[in-house]
Design a protein around this motif. Structure first.
Motif, PDB file in Angstrom:
ATOM      1  N   TYR A  86      -3.279  13.545  14.820  1.00 18.89           N
ATOM      2  CA  TYR A  86      -2.957  14.355  16.200  1.00 18.89           C
ATOM      3  C   TYR A  86      -4.156  13.882  17.362  1.00 18.89           C
ATOM      4  O   TYR A  86      -3.712  13.689  18.690  1.00 18.89           O
ATOM      5  CB  TYR A  86      -2.976  15.731  16.119  1.00 18.89           C
ATOM      6  CG  TYR A  86      -2.840  16.526  17.525  1.00 18.89           C
ATOM      7  CD1 TYR A  86      -1.333  16.491  18.101  1.00 18.89           C
ATOM      8  CD2 TYR A  86      -3.547  17.278  18.059  1.00 18.89           C
ATOM      9  CE1 TYR A  86      -1.117  16.786  19.379  1.00 18.89           C
ATOM     10  CE2 TYR A  86      -3.137  18.120  19.128  1.00 18.89           C
ATOM     11  CZ  TYR A  86      -1.988  17.811  19.921  1.00 18.89           C
ATOM     12  OH  TYR A  86      -1.679  18.395  20.952  1.00 18.89           O
ATOM     13  N   THR A 433       3.047  16.614  23.716  1.00 19.52           N
ATOM     14  CA  THR A 433       2.825  16.490  22.324  1.00 19.52           C
ATOM     15  C   THR A 433       4.281  16.639  21.530  1.00 19.52           C
ATOM     16  O   THR A 433       4.370  16.467  20.461  1.00 19.52           O
ATOM     17  CB  THR A 433       2.176  18.076  22.072  1.00 19.52           C
ATOM     18  OG1 THR A 433       0.859  17.736  22.351  1.00 19.52           O
ATOM     19  CG2 THR A 433       2.080  18.185  20.501  1.00 19.52           C
ATOM     20  N   GLU A 452      -5.730  20.822  13.673  1.00 25.16           N
ATOM     21  CA  GLU A 452      -4.764  20.278  14.661  1.00 25.16           C
ATOM     22  C   GLU A 452      -4.225  21.426  15.647  1.00 25.16           C
ATOM     23  O   GLU A 452      -4.022  21.110  16.792  1.00 25.16           O
ATOM     24  CB  GLU A 452      -4.257  18.958  14.169  1.00 25.16           C
ATOM     25  CG  GLU A 452      -4.718  17.932  13.798  1.00 25.16           C
ATOM     26  CD  GLU A 452      -3.933  17.101  12.742  1.00 25.16           C
ATOM     27  OE1 GLU A 452      -4.341  15.667  13.003  1.00 25.16           O
ATOM     28  OE2 GLU A 452      -2.837  17.558  12.465  1.00 25.16           O
TER      29      GLU A 452
END
Length: 477
Positions: A86, A433, A452
């Motif tokens: 991530y 994202t 994350e």
């Protein structure tokens, strides 16, 4: 990438891509941007801080290219290797979105330049300006689709063409330079105190980041290099050459005009400085140089953006669709999304009061995040001693110092930029994202590890605070 275009970039070609990426809109705006904030003394401090920090970062790119040759497209692969998937995605997305914002500044500045003669273009953010910019945007888009090799060749020619007007500007201003005027401007036109100068310097920080963005140009295209060691050489030599140009363009105008006069110049302010010395033809000359420079930089950055998204797909950070190449070896899907985002930002500039300043500072804020992660990985590597098992000459300690200074510099710059830009960055990271989530689902992997997930939660909170700030007017565009 087809066999014909693999490993065909020489060190001079890569250095040209570094210079071509760094020398764009920013250098032509330096006189007024610095004149509005500080005098020569403050400018010297700002360039010392920025030059040292970015040189250390260039050294980090240099030694990572040699020590981790398997990590191609280093701007985000280093973050992924050092801190997880991530974080690697954040570096890739931050670099890509920041670069798209940077491409938007190019169009705004071109139309602002032409706005001096064509009132319909205004400050580069009118409907007419956006419409013309869109035509240029998609014309270059289809040219790049014809082949990356062709685009890289054009970039090499344009890099030479745009450096010449800058050098001529430096020579003319240096000849007209008046020592007494420079001394009068030296402290920034106010009573000298350390706190005053530091306050002035802080106003220039995001600008110095913006003009140095592109130092990673050779690293992003490392998969095409004939020799991996050339990536580091191209990065450092390109950076040092551009740093010299930046300093001279910033300082010399203080010797031909008073600071308030420089601060009031219309962008591109280099044109106004030369006009004050030689007349109208000076402004026309610089404006022509700017248009060549900006179009060349836009070409280089469009290649960098598409390449970053393409490489991110190869490392499973974004959906595999972005790894598609057309028959000419161009990452076409990545290119379409890149220019689609630039088009969106262009439309949004219509609603921004200070479009150029906003996109410049947002570009810097977004790009500082991957820079921090690259420096952090360099620090982690040198602290752990990995790849330094046979070090007998203190190389590890020297490179640890490079990485430490680069990391401190990136953190300092993010803080100096201000909280509002961190919140605006979160507004982009939060929906972005989705690309990471889609990539993880393609691979049937779990989305986030616990750290994350906490980071994503903080980004969501930051995005909500940023949206609230925009809605209430506490954050303005």
């Amino acid at each position: 990438m087809s066999a014909e275009t693999e490993h065909n970039l020489t060190r001079t070609t890569m250095m040209g891509m570094v210079v071509g990426s760094m020398v764009g809109a920013g250098i032509f705006s330096l006189p007024a941007t610095f004149g509005n904030a500080t005098g020569p003394f403050g400018a010297l401090i700002a360039w010392t801080i920025a030059g040292t920090g970015m040189l250390m970062l260039a050294f980090v790119f240099q030694f990572l290219a040699v020590r981790k040759p398997n990590l191609e497209a280093g701007i985000f692969t280093y973050a992924q290797e050092g801190f997880g998937n991530y974080i690697g995605f954040m570096a890739a997305f931050g670099f890509w979105a920041g670069s798209c914002l940077g491409n938007t500044t190019y169009f705004v500045l071109i139309k602002s330049t032409l706005g001096a003669a064509v009132p319909a273009f205004g400050e580069g953010n009118t409907v007419t300006a956006v419409a013309v910019s869109s035509v240029i945007l998609w014309s270059i888009h289809f040219m790049i689709l014809r082949g990356i090799k062709q685009a890289a060749f054009i970039n090499k020619i344009v890099t030479v063409a745009k450096i010449i007007p800058i050098i001529i500007f430096i020579v003319i201003v240096a000849v007209a330079f008046q020592k007494d005027l420079f001394v009068n401007n030296f402290w920034g036109g106010s009573d000298y105190s350390f706190s005053d100068v530091m306050s002035q310097v802080r106003k220039t920080m995001l600008v110095t980041v913006f003009v140095f963005i592109g130092v990673e140009g050779a690293s992003v295209f490392s998969r095409y290099a004939k020799n991996r060691a050339d990536v580091g050489w191209a990065t450092v030599m390109g950076f040092l050459g551009v740093l010299c140009l930046m300093i001279m363009v910033t300082l010399l105008p203080y010797g031909v005009m008073l600071r308030p006069e420089i601060a009031d110049l219309r962008q591109p302010s280099m044109a106004g400085v030369l006009q004050a010395i030689v007349g109208t033809w000076g402004a026309v000359f610089v404006s022509a140089g700017l248009i060549i420079s900006v179009l060349g930089a836009y070409l280089a950055w469009t290649l960098l953006c598409a390449e970053a998204l393409f490489s991110a797909s190869k490392y499973d950070l974004v959906p595999k669709a972005f790894g598609h190449e057309n028959k000419n070896g161009v990452p076409s899907t990545a290119l379409w999304l890149t220019n689609g985002l630039v088009q969106t930002f262009l439309i949004l500039t219509i609603f921004a009061q200070y479009a150029f300043d906003l996109t410049l500072e947002m570009t810097s804020s977004m790009t500082l995040i991957p820079y921090l992660l690259v420096a952090g990985y360099g620090l982690k590597l040198t602290c752990s001693g990995e790849t330094y098992e046979s070090d007998r000459h203190g190389l590890r300690n020297r490179q640890l110092l490079f990485a430490l200074i680069a990391t401190i510099y990136a953190i300092f710059m993010i803080i100096a930029g201000g909280l509002e830009y961190v919140l605006l960055a979160c507004i982009l990271f939060a929906p972005g994202t989705i690309l990471f989530i889609l990539a993880r689902r393609e691979l049937k992997l779990s989305l986030f590890k616990i750290p994350e997930l906490l980071l994503f939660g903080l980004i969501m909170i930051g995005a909500l605070v940023g949206v609230y700030g925009l809605a209430t007017g506490t954050i303005t565009l």
